[in-house]
Design a protein around this motif. Structure first.
Motif, mmCIF file in Angstrom:
data_model
loop_
_atom_site.group_PDB
_atom_site.id
_atom_site.type_symbol
_atom_site.label_atom_id
_atom_site.label_comp_id
_atom_site.label_asym_id
_atom_site.label_seq_id
_atom_site.Cartn_x
_atom_site.Cartn_y
_atom_site.Cartn_z
ATOM 1 N N CYS A 91 0.854 -1.185 0.000
ATOM 2 C CA CYS A 91 0.000 0.000 0.000
ATOM 3 C C CYS A 91 0.891 1.237 0.000
ATOM 4 N N ARG A 92 0.559 2.198 -0.853
ATOM 5 C CA ARG A 92 1.378 3.401 -0.981
ATOM 6 C C ARG A 92 0.569 4.632 -0.618
ATOM 7 N N PRO A 93 0.958 5.366 0.371
ATOM 8 C CA PRO A 93 1.994 5.036 1.343
ATOM 9 C C PRO A 93 1.529 4.030 2.398
ATOM 10 N N ASP A 94 0.197 3.967 2.646
ATOM 11 C CA ASP A 94 -0.337 2.993 3.599
ATOM 12 C C ASP A 94 -1.785 2.685 3.239
ATOM 13 N N LEU A 95 -2.365 1.722 3.923
ATOM 14 C CA LEU A 95 -3.717 1.286 3.577
ATOM 15 C C LEU A 95 -4.749 2.385 3.785
ATOM 16 N N GLU A 96 -4.644 3.144 4.859
ATOM 17 C CA GLU A 96 -5.612 4.215 5.102
ATOM 18 C C GLU A 96 -5.593 5.231 3.961
ATOM 19 N N ALA A 97 -4.412 5.611 3.528
ATOM 20 C CA ALA A 97 -4.302 6.567 2.420
ATOM 21 C C ALA A 97 -4.880 5.980 1.131
ATOM 22 N N GLU A 98 -4.667 4.698 0.905
ATOM 23 C CA GLU A 98 -5.226 4.036 -0.281
ATOM 24 C C GLU A 98 -6.755 4.088 -0.241
ATOM 25 N N LEU A 99 -7.331 3.770 0.926
ATOM 26 C CA LEU A 99 -8.787 3.778 1.064
ATOM 27 C C LEU A 99 -9.350 5.188 0.914
ATOM 28 N N ASP A 164 -14.975 -3.207 -7.363
ATOM 29 C CA ASP A 164 -14.036 -2.837 -8.421
ATOM 30 C C ASP A 164 -13.262 -1.553 -8.118
ATOM 31 N N GLU A 165 -13.619 -0.853 -7.038
ATOM 32 C CA GLU A 165 -12.888 0.360 -6.661
ATOM 33 C C GLU A 165 -11.976 0.131 -5.452
ATOM 34 N N LEU A 166 -11.942 -1.076 -4.926
ATOM 35 C CA LEU A 166 -11.020 -1.351 -3.810
ATOM 36 C C LEU A 166 -9.598 -1.084 -4.268
#
Length: 178
Positions: A91-99, A164-166
């Motif tokens: 995850c870049r930079p992390d999962l929270e930012a990705e979500l 499909d947006e995950l």
């Protein structure tokens, strides 16, 4: 351990409870029965613990197949633990930012509203330490301010997205072959 015998199953190693919540939610959205497929999602309490979990659960331990989900800044720990590149989803930079990026600001605000936290977030934004931060930085920080909030929103933010947006790393770690 999942399965009837050593080596029967897969473990997805994640840094913490919020990552586990997001992975389990993503699996539901994608129609993947992790438990039925012999896959367990294991929060490690931080990426620096990955070597111990690889030793306990991997080929030299319980014999499980391993894959991992981690933040970009933590990849080195997974590499040093011996996980191959194709087993690590970053995850870049992390999962929270990705979500948060996948949702965008409007949908994130709608999620906060639905969870009863939008007013609290607006108050948080007015704190002196937050005023100079970007909205993305404020949202990211807000998720980690109260015990349990990050885990709660790991699931809630993921569930607010169509399958499909995950974010790609989340989708791919769930759909990787066992």
């Amino acid at each position: 351990m999942t399965g009837d015998r050593a080596g029967d199953g897969t473990a997805i190693l994640v840094e913490g409870a919020s990552d586990r919540a997001a992975v389990l939610t993503a699996a539901d959205l994608l129609g993947v029965d992790l438990a039925g497929d012999g896959v367990q999602v294991v929060p490690m309490g931080g990426a620096m613990s990955v070597r111990r979990f690889v030793a306990e659960l991997g080929p030299q331990g319980a014999g499980l197949r391993l894959r991992g989900l981690c933040d970009a800044g933590e990849v080195r720990f997974f590499e040093r633990a011996g996980l191959p590149d194709d087993a690590v989803f970053v995850c870049r930079p992390d999962l929270e930012a990705e979500l948060l990026a996948a949702l965008g600001h409007e949908r994130t605000a709608a999620v906060l509203e639905a969870e009863g936290d939008l007013r609290l977030f607006r108050t948080f934004q007015q704190q002196p330490a937050q005023r100079e931060r970007t909205l993305d930085q404020q949202l990211h920080r807000f998720l980690g301010t109260t015990s349990g909030r990050k885990e709660h929103y790991g699931a809630v933010l993921a569930s607010a997205l169509p399958a499909d947006e995950l974010p790609a790393p989340l989708r791919e770690v769930v759909q990787a072959p066992n």
